[in-house]
Design a protein around this motif. Sequence first.
Motif, PDB file in Angstrom:
ATOM      1  N   GLN A 146      37.986 -49.130  65.247  1.00 18.87           N
ATOM      2  CA  GLN A 146      38.678 -48.590  66.402  1.00 18.87           C
ATOM      3  C   GLN A 146      37.742 -47.684  67.193  1.00 18.87           C
ATOM      4  O   GLN A 146      36.941 -46.959  66.618  1.00 18.87           O
ATOM      5  CB  GLN A 146      39.910 -47.789  65.968  1.00 18.87           C
ATOM      6  N   ALA A 147      37.868 -47.767  68.488  1.00 23.33           N
ATOM      7  CA  ALA A 147      37.132 -46.872  69.360  1.00 23.33           C
ATOM      8  C   ALA A 147      38.020 -46.520  70.539  1.00 23.33           C
ATOM      9  O   ALA A 147      38.801 -47.353  70.998  1.00 23.33           O
ATOM     10  CB  ALA A 147      35.847 -47.536  69.847  1.00 23.33           C
ATOM     11  N   THR A 148      37.919 -45.294  70.967  1.00 22.02           N
ATOM     12  CA  THR A 148      38.698 -44.891  72.131  1.00 22.02           C
ATOM     13  C   THR A 148      38.038 -45.484  73.376  1.00 22.02           C
ATOM     14  O   THR A 148      36.860 -45.861  73.327  1.00 22.02           O
ATOM     15  CB  THR A 148      38.713 -43.368  72.273  1.00 22.02           C
ATOM     16  N   PRO A 149      38.769 -45.558  74.463  1.00 23.37           N
ATOM     17  CA  PRO A 149      38.154 -46.074  75.697  1.00 23.37           C
ATOM     18  C   PRO A 149      36.911 -45.262  76.081  1.00 23.37           C
ATOM     19  O   PRO A 149      35.926 -45.817  76.552  1.00 23.37           O
ATOM     20  CB  PRO A 149      39.269 -45.918  76.731  1.00 23.37           C
ATOM     21  N   GLU A 150      36.946 -43.940  75.825  1.00 29.24           N
ATOM     22  CA  GLU A 150      35.794 -43.092  76.148  1.00 29.24           C
ATOM     23  C   GLU A 150      34.586 -43.471  75.298  1.00 29.24           C
ATOM     24  O   GLU A 150      33.470 -43.567  75.787  1.00 29.24           O
ATOM     25  CB  GLU A 150      36.131 -41.608  75.928  1.00 29.24           C
ATOM     26  N   GLN A 151      34.839 -43.665  73.992  1.00 29.47           N
ATOM     27  CA  GLN A 151      33.752 -44.059  73.091  1.00 29.47           C
ATOM     28  C   GLN A 151      33.156 -45.400  73.509  1.00 29.47           C
ATOM     29  O   GLN A 151      31.944 -45.576  73.536  1.00 29.47           O
ATOM     30  CB  GLN A 151      34.280 -44.165  71.651  1.00 29.47           C
ATOM     31  N   THR A 152      34.049 -46.323  73.832  1.00 30.56           N
ATOM     32  CA  THR A 152      33.593 -47.659  74.234  1.00 30.56           C
ATOM     33  C   THR A 152      32.720 -47.568  75.475  1.00 30.56           C
ATOM     34  O   THR A 152      31.650 -48.169  75.552  1.00 30.56           O
ATOM     35  CB  THR A 152      34.812 -48.559  74.528  1.00 30.56           C
ATOM     36  N   GLU A 153      33.155 -46.763  76.417  1.00 32.31           N
ATOM     37  CA  GLU A 153      32.413 -46.603  77.658  1.00 32.31           C
ATOM     38  C   GLU A 153      31.040 -45.993  77.392  1.00 32.31           C
ATOM     39  O   GLU A 153      30.030 -46.419  77.927  1.00 32.31           O
ATOM     40  CB  GLU A 153      33.219 -45.714  78.605  1.00 32.31           C
ATOM     41  N   ALA A 154      31.014 -44.997  76.506  1.00 34.51           N
ATOM     42  CA  ALA A 154      29.759 -44.338  76.154  1.00 34.51           C
ATOM     43  C   ALA A 154      28.799 -45.331  75.505  1.00 34.51           C
ATOM     44  O   ALA A 154      27.598 -45.354  75.796  1.00 34.51           O
ATOM     45  CB  ALA A 154      30.025 -43.162  75.214  1.00 34.51           C
ATOM     46  N   LEU A 155      29.329 -46.172  74.623  1.00 33.14           N
ATOM     47  CA  LEU A 155      28.500 -47.175  73.954  1.00 33.14           C
ATOM     48  C   LEU A 155      27.912 -48.142  74.973  1.00 33.14           C
ATOM     49  O   LEU A 155      26.727 -48.449  74.958  1.00 33.14           O
ATOM     50  CB  LEU A 155      29.330 -47.954  72.923  1.00 33.14           C
ATOM     51  N   LEU A 156      28.758 -48.583  75.877  1.00 31.83           N
ATOM     52  CA  LEU A 156      28.299 -49.528  76.896  1.00 31.83           C
ATOM     53  C   LEU A 156      27.235 -48.884  77.780  1.00 31.83           C
ATOM     54  O   LEU A 156      26.258 -49.515  78.158  1.00 31.83           O
ATOM     55  CB  LEU A 156      29.481 -50.030  77.735  1.00 31.83           C
ATOM     56  N   ASP A 157      27.421 -47.594  78.085  1.00 28.88           N
ATOM     57  CA  ASP A 157      26.442 -46.849  78.883  1.00 28.88           C
ATOM     58  C   ASP A 157      25.089 -46.818  78.193  1.00 28.88           C
ATOM     59  O   ASP A 157      24.045 -46.822  78.826  1.00 28.88           O
ATOM     60  CB  ASP A 157      26.922 -45.402  79.100  1.00 28.88           C
ATOM     61  N   GLU A 158      25.125 -46.752  76.853  1.00 34.53           N
ATOM     62  CA  GLU A 158      23.875 -46.707  76.094  1.00 34.53           C
ATOM     63  C   GLU A 158      23.301 -48.097  75.861  1.00 34.53           C
ATOM     64  O   GLU A 158      22.321 -48.262  75.156  1.00 34.53           O
ATOM     65  CB  GLU A 158      24.122 -46.015  74.736  1.00 34.53           C
ATOM     66  N   GLY A 159      23.931 -49.090  76.437  1.00 28.83           N
ATOM     67  CA  GLY A 159      23.428 -50.458  76.307  1.00 28.83           C
ATOM     68  C   GLY A 159      23.815 -51.105  74.999  1.00 28.83           C
ATOM     69  O   GLY A 159      23.169 -52.040  74.540  1.00 28.83           O
ATOM     70  N   ILE A 160      24.857 -50.582  74.357  1.00 29.24           N
ATOM     71  CA  ILE A 160      25.312 -51.152  73.101  1.00 29.24           C
ATOM     72  C   ILE A 160      26.482 -52.089  73.396  1.00 29.24           C
ATOM     73  O   ILE A 160      27.494 -51.672  73.956  1.00 29.24           O
ATOM     74  CB  ILE A 160      25.745 -50.041  72.113  1.00 29.24           C
ATOM     75  N   ALA A 161      26.275 -53.341  73.037  1.00 27.43           N
ATOM     76  CA  ALA A 161      27.293 -54.333  73.364  1.00 27.43           C
ATOM     77  C   ALA A 161      28.470 -54.226  72.412  1.00 27.43           C
ATOM     78  O   ALA A 161      28.321 -54.362  71.207  1.00 27.43           O
ATOM     79  CB  ALA A 161      26.694 -55.736  73.298  1.00 27.43           C
ATOM     80  N   VAL A 162      29.615 -53.938  72.951  1.00 25.64           N
ATOM     81  CA  VAL A 162      30.837 -53.952  72.147  1.00 25.64           C
ATOM     82  C   VAL A 162      31.848 -54.828  72.857  1.00 25.64           C
ATOM     83  O   VAL A 162      31.779 -55.029  74.058  1.00 25.64           O
ATOM     84  CB  VAL A 162      31.423 -52.530  71.937  1.00 25.64           C
ATOM     85  N   MET A 163      32.728 -55.377  72.093  1.00 26.62           N
ATOM     86  CA  MET A 163      33.693 -56.299  72.651  1.00 26.62           C
ATOM     87  C   MET A 163      35.082 -55.902  72.194  1.00 26.62           C
ATOM     88  O   MET A 163      35.313 -55.726  71.007  1.00 26.62           O
ATOM     89  CB  MET A 163      33.384 -57.691  72.141  1.00 26.62           C
ATOM     90  N   PRO A 164      35.997 -55.750  73.153  1.00 24.83           N
ATOM     91  CA  PRO A 164      37.366 -55.434  72.714  1.00 24.83           C
ATOM     92  C   PRO A 164      37.961 -56.639  71.998  1.00 24.83           C
ATOM     93  O   PRO A 164      37.723 -57.781  72.382  1.00 24.83           O
ATOM     94  CB  PRO A 164      38.101 -55.147  74.025  1.00 24.83           C
ATOM     95  N   LEU A 165      38.660 -56.398  70.945  1.00 21.09           N
ATOM     96  CA  LEU A 165      39.261 -57.487  70.169  1.00 21.09           C
ATOM     97  C   LEU A 165      40.724 -57.164  69.911  1.00 21.09           C
ATOM     98  O   LEU A 165      41.066 -56.547  68.908  1.00 21.09           O
ATOM     99  CB  LEU A 165      38.512 -57.641  68.842  1.00 21.09           C
ATOM    100  N   PRO A 166      41.562 -57.556  70.869  1.00 20.78           N
ATOM    101  CA  PRO A 166      42.987 -57.268  70.637  1.00 20.78           C
ATOM    102  C   PRO A 166      43.486 -58.138  69.490  1.00 20.78           C
ATOM    103  O   PRO A 166      43.494 -59.356  69.591  1.00 20.78           O
ATOM    104  CB  PRO A 166      43.656 -57.664  71.958  1.00 20.78           C
ATOM    105  N   ILE A 167      43.834 -57.520  68.410  1.00 21.89           N
ATOM    106  CA  ILE A 167      44.317 -58.270  67.247  1.00 21.89           C
ATOM    107  C   ILE A 167      45.822 -58.439  67.349  1.00 21.89           C
ATOM    108  O   ILE A 167      46.538 -57.470  67.557  1.00 21.89           O
ATOM    109  CB  ILE A 167      43.930 -57.532  65.945  1.00 21.89           C
TER     110      ILE A 167
END
Length: 150
Positions: A120-141
């Motif tokens: 789990q990641a908050t939207p803020e965390q996800t955004e921060a990761l993407l900003d750092e060039g770390i590819a993350v993908m939302p996975l609605p289970i």
Amino acid sequence: MKVLDLRCTHAHGFEGWFASNEAFETQLASGLVECPVCGDTAIVKLLSAPRLNLGNAKAPVEAAPAAPSQMPAQQLSPEARWMRAVREVIAKTEDVGDRFAEEARKMHYGEAEERGIRGQATPEQTEALLDEGIAVMPLPIPAALKETLQ
Ligand SMILES: [Zn+2]
């Protein structure tokens, strides 16, 4: 009523219902008998035992061509396909729970072994990761699947 086993030049087998053999021959000669799959009017009649329509006779479903509306039951619905894809991801990834952002970052900077993770990641965390060039993908289970995981 006569049920005839018919086949087009593309080998699509189907059944045609006619008042009589003569009615079939007449309609065939006029190009009125066409393949329900490809619209071919070059139809041949296959040799088969004549059947009568007795109302309660078995519907001629077995011999019917696979028209789009008659897809086999094993065809998966989009939901089922999605569930399967999610299951696959779950099987191949490690659940790191709410340490997701932390672990993703560690892997990105070579501090942890590269592997598939989910969590789990908050939207803020996800955004921060993407900003750092770390590819993350939302996975609605799907909720149904989530329940079986716990
Ligand atoms: Zn055909």
